[in-house]
Scaffold this motif. Structure first.
Motif, PDB file in Angstrom:
ATOM      1  N   GLY B  37       0.794  -1.225   0.000  1.00 11.06           N
ATOM      2  CA  GLY B  37       0.000   0.000   0.000  1.00 11.06           C
ATOM      3  C   GLY B  37       0.824   1.271   0.000  1.00 11.06           C
ATOM      4  O   GLY B  37       0.290   2.373   0.070  1.00 11.06           O
ATOM      5  N   GLY B  39       2.544   2.434  -2.443  1.00 14.75           N
ATOM      6  CA  GLY B  39       2.513   3.123  -3.727  1.00 14.75           C
ATOM      7  C   GLY B  39       3.477   2.582  -4.765  1.00 14.75           C
ATOM      8  O   GLY B  39       3.726   3.223  -5.789  1.00 14.75           O
ATOM      9  N   LYS B  40       4.002   1.376  -4.543  1.00 18.31           N
ATOM     10  CA  LYS B  40       4.949   0.797  -5.499  1.00 18.31           C
ATOM     11  C   LYS B  40       4.306   0.567  -6.860  1.00 18.31           C
ATOM     12  O   LYS B  40       4.863   0.933  -7.901  1.00 18.31           O
ATOM     13  N   THR B  41       3.108  -0.049  -6.835  1.00 14.92           N
ATOM     14  CA  THR B  41       2.430  -0.328  -8.100  1.00 14.92           C
ATOM     15  C   THR B  41       2.064   0.970  -8.807  1.00 14.92           C
ATOM     16  O   THR B  41       2.228   1.100 -10.026  1.00 14.92           O
ATOM     17  N   VAL B  42       1.579   1.941  -8.024  1.00 16.60           N
ATOM     18  CA  VAL B  42       1.204   3.217  -8.627  1.00 16.60           C
ATOM     19  C   VAL B  42       2.422   3.869  -9.284  1.00 16.60           C
ATOM     20  O   VAL B  42       2.353   4.345 -10.427  1.00 16.60           O
TER      21      VAL B  42
HETATM   22  N1  LIG Z   1      -6.784   3.292  -9.228  1.00 19.24           N
HETATM   23  C1  LIG Z   1      -6.713   3.740  -7.952  1.00 19.24           C
HETATM   24  N2  LIG Z   1      -7.662   4.566  -7.481  1.00 19.24           N
HETATM   25  C2  LIG Z   1      -7.602   5.034  -6.212  1.00 19.24           C
HETATM   26  N3  LIG Z   1      -6.650   4.704  -5.334  1.00 19.24           N
HETATM   27  C3  LIG Z   1      -5.677   3.874  -5.739  1.00 19.24           C
HETATM   28  C4  LIG Z   1      -5.655   3.347  -7.080  1.00 19.24           C
HETATM   29  N4  LIG Z   1      -4.566   2.565  -7.195  1.00 19.24           N
HETATM   30  C5  LIG Z   1      -3.942   2.594  -6.008  1.00 19.24           C
HETATM   31  N5  LIG Z   1      -4.593   3.384  -5.129  1.00 19.24           N
HETATM   32  C6  LIG Z   1      -4.167   3.650  -3.737  1.00 19.24           C
HETATM   33  O1  LIG Z   1      -2.803   3.984  -3.751  1.00 19.24           O
HETATM   34  C7  LIG Z   1      -2.135   3.409  -2.643  1.00 19.24           C
HETATM   35  C8  LIG Z   1      -0.927   2.650  -3.091  1.00 19.24           C
HETATM   36  O2  LIG Z   1      -1.340   1.480  -3.775  1.00 19.24           O
HETATM   37  P1  LIG Z   1      -0.334   0.495  -4.495  1.00 19.24           P
HETATM   38  O3  LIG Z   1       0.586   1.258  -5.360  1.00 19.24           O
HETATM   39  O4  LIG Z   1      -1.139  -0.552  -5.153  1.00 19.24           O
HETATM   40  O5  LIG Z   1       0.474  -0.124  -3.280  1.00 19.24           O
HETATM   41  P2  LIG Z   1       1.606  -1.226  -3.319  1.00 19.24           P
HETATM   42  O6  LIG Z   1       2.831  -0.557  -2.777  1.00 19.24           O
HETATM   43  O7  LIG Z   1       1.165  -2.323  -2.405  1.00 19.24           O
HETATM   44  O8  LIG Z   1       1.771  -1.694  -4.725  1.00 19.24           O
HETATM   45  C9  LIG Z   1      -3.148   2.580  -1.897  1.00 19.24           C
HETATM   46  O9  LIG Z   1      -3.570   3.307  -0.765  1.00 19.24           O
HETATM   47  C10 LIG Z   1      -4.287   2.419  -2.876  1.00 19.24           C
HETATM   48  O10 LIG Z   1      -5.497   2.388  -2.191  1.00 19.24           O
END
Ligand SMILES: Nc1ncnc2c1ncn2[C@@H]1O[C@H](COP(=O)(O)OP(=O)(O)O)[C@@H](O)[C@H]1O
Ligand SMILES: [Mg+2]
Lengths: 248, 249
Positions: B37, B39-42
């Motif tokens: 959570g 933000g790595k994927t984002v």
């Molecule tokens: N499409 C989206 N719309 C709204 N919030 C998002 C979206 N994608 C990710 N988030 C939020 O961004 C944050 C980081 O998510 P993510 O990058 O998936 O984490 P991780 O580090 O596990 O990959 C989380 O709080 C998630 O809820």
């Protein structure tokens, strides 16, 4: 509520504009269209045939009971059955059934691809996912649905004939005379125009809901329901508009 | 090299990435680590243009990626491969069709050439005789490997992997990590890997960027990460007994 509606309409129009962008490689798209004709059209043959024969039979029997007076010639039953089938039953009711069958399939297929990141995978390769996923389905449906509807007309009229003859309500010769009487080719055009428009609505609306699915399996289910409900509503509204435009 | 400068991204009023500047080097496994959570994927999706960034800039070598239109991005996208968290194989296609799909889309190779390339990519991930199977018919670890094979089908210069070993047993996870690392060295790719797995970090972390509360919190590599005195990083790194024992040595 109203702003939500406008938001969807706006995003839908933008999506449709994307769908009709120039495809990357035409040979691939041609193959996709053939696959979709099979998935969306040929797979629906059985249900269309089944519903059509039975509805035609019911229509004929109802007509016969409603015209139970010597003042109206018996062939009117054949004529009235044909008119109901061609003008309303086949194009609209069959399209509504296809909205349920094809619409839910499209929303859940595209929705699943969204939540499992298959759509992202397409985009990452430099492929426009809207064109790749929705365009072949639209072309396939707009081609195959009118054929399904024509088939439905023939089967429904045949179903009426079967019911009329078997129950003895209408002699075969009267029915056959009736279905040929006062025939207007324009009625067929009218039905085909409707079915082409409805095909576009079904695919584009259910594709839209699939494409913008967010979340997981639960949301795919919800998208599928929305796809069916909204394309059904669109068909009903456009049915009225088209009837007014084409017949009035 | 891929360079993000001052990249910010929010969803509604939720600020996920807060001005991140980071460089990913060629021929190395560049790891992005952080809690679930964080933000790595984002961040990764911002790098490849799946999300539009609110602020900042993304460069691929000397090309400004973040200002490109979809059509302009296509050129770079044919130079990049991505491994998604769940594999994201196309369900409707066989393993082989999945791998040759980008080739069918963008090249005029003959069916024989494509088959040869598919077999070559499969051999690179140590798979054979799975060409005709569908994704639903293979195990999680195999899916990841097929997804890697698909990602390298077009000979990418840039490789992105989102949690390549999540959901896998430790042994398979290790195999996948080493595979990615070997391919990176062999083809001199710029590889970016998201992970929260300390095993991967110590195994293949040529360059490591720690994301904390939407910011780039710490940078280093697999040798320096155990020595750092950054408290937030240590909280992440030494979260388990195993890593704590590693520190004591
Ligand atoms: N499409 C989206 N719309 C709204 N919030 C998002 C979206 N994608 C990710 N988030 C939020 O961004 C944050 C980081 O998510 P993510 O990058 O998936 O984490 P991780 O580090 O596990 O990959 C989380 O709080 C998630 O809820
Ligand atoms: Mg993630």
């Amino acid at each position: 509520m109203i702003s939500g509606f406008l938001f969807h309409i706006g995003r839908y129009i933008l999506l449709i504009r994307q769908v009709f962008k120039r495809p990357e490689k035409q040979s691939i798209y041609f193959r996709q269209i053939l696959i979709e004709i099979e998935n969306l059209g040929l797979d629906s043959l059985a249900i269309v045939a089944f519903v059509s024969v039975f509805m035609g039979a019911v229509l004929c029997i109802q007509m016969a009971f409603n015209m139970d007076t010597p003042l109206i010639p018996l062939y009117t039953i054949g004529f009235a059955t044909r008119q109901s089938v061609v003008l309303e039953f086949s194009p609209t009711i069959i399209s509504l059934i296809l909205a349920g069958k094809v619409g839910s399939r499209i929303s859940s297929e595209i929705g699943t691809m969204r939540v499992t990141e298959q759509i992202d995978a397409l985009e990452i390769m430099g492929i426009n996912p809207t064109t790749y996923l929705i365009f072949p389905k639209i072309v396939a449906s707009m081609f195959i649905n009118p054929i399904l509807i024509m088939l439905s007309m023939i089967l429904a009229v045949a179903g009426g004939w079967l019911a009329g003859s078997l129950t003895g309500l209408v002699p075969s010769s009267e029915y056959v005379y009736g279905i040929k009487a006062f025939f207007e080719v324009y009625d067929i055009y009218y039905a085909l125009i409707k079915s082409v428009v409805f095909a576009f609505l079904i695919v584009s609306i259910s594709g839209y809901h699939g494409f913008y699915t967010k979340g997981g399996a639960l949301e795919v289910g919800a998208a599928s329901t929305k796809g069916v409900v909204h394309s059904t509503m669109a068909i009903i509204v456009f049915n009225l508009i088209l009837t007014k435009l084409l017949l009035a | 090299m891929i360079e993000a400068s001052n990249v910010s991204k929010s969803f509604g009023d939720h600020l996920v990435l807060d001005g991140i500047s980071v460089k990913f080097e060629t021929g190395k496994c560049n790891l992005i680590i952080g809690q679930s959570g964080s933000g790595k994927t984002v961040l990764m999706k911002c790098l490849v243009g799946l999300y539009e960034i609110d602020n900042g800039r993304v460069m691929y070598d000397d090309r400004i990626f973040s200002r490109m239109s979809f059509d302009e991005m296509k050129v770079i996208r044919q130079e990049l491969g991505m491994l998604f968290q769940g594999g994201a194989l196309f369900d409707s296609m066989t393993v082989e069709e999945n791998i040759v799909f980008p080739l069918s889309m963008f090249t005029n190779q003959s069916p024989e050439e494509k088959r040869e390339r598919a077999n070559f990519c499969l051999s690179k991930v140590n798979l054979e005789n799975v060409n005709k199977l569908r994704p639903a018919e293979i195990s999680g670890g195999m899916k990841k490997r097929v997804a890697i094979a698909r990602a390298i089908a077009m000979n990418p210069k840039y490789l992105f992997c989102d949690e390549p070993n999540s959901g896998l047993d430790p042994h398979t996870a290790n195999v996948i990590d080493n595979l990615i690392s070997e391919l990176t060295k062999e083809y001199n790719m710029t590889t970016v890997i998201n992970t929260h797995d300390m095993n991967s970090v110590i195994e293949i972390g040529d360059k490591i960027s720690y994301i904390y509360k939407g910011k780039l919190w710490w940078e280093g590599n697999k040798d320096t990460i155990l020595e750092s005195d950054n408290p937030e990083l240590n909280e992440f790194v030494f979260a388990t007994e195993l890593t704590r024992k590693l520190k004591q040595k």
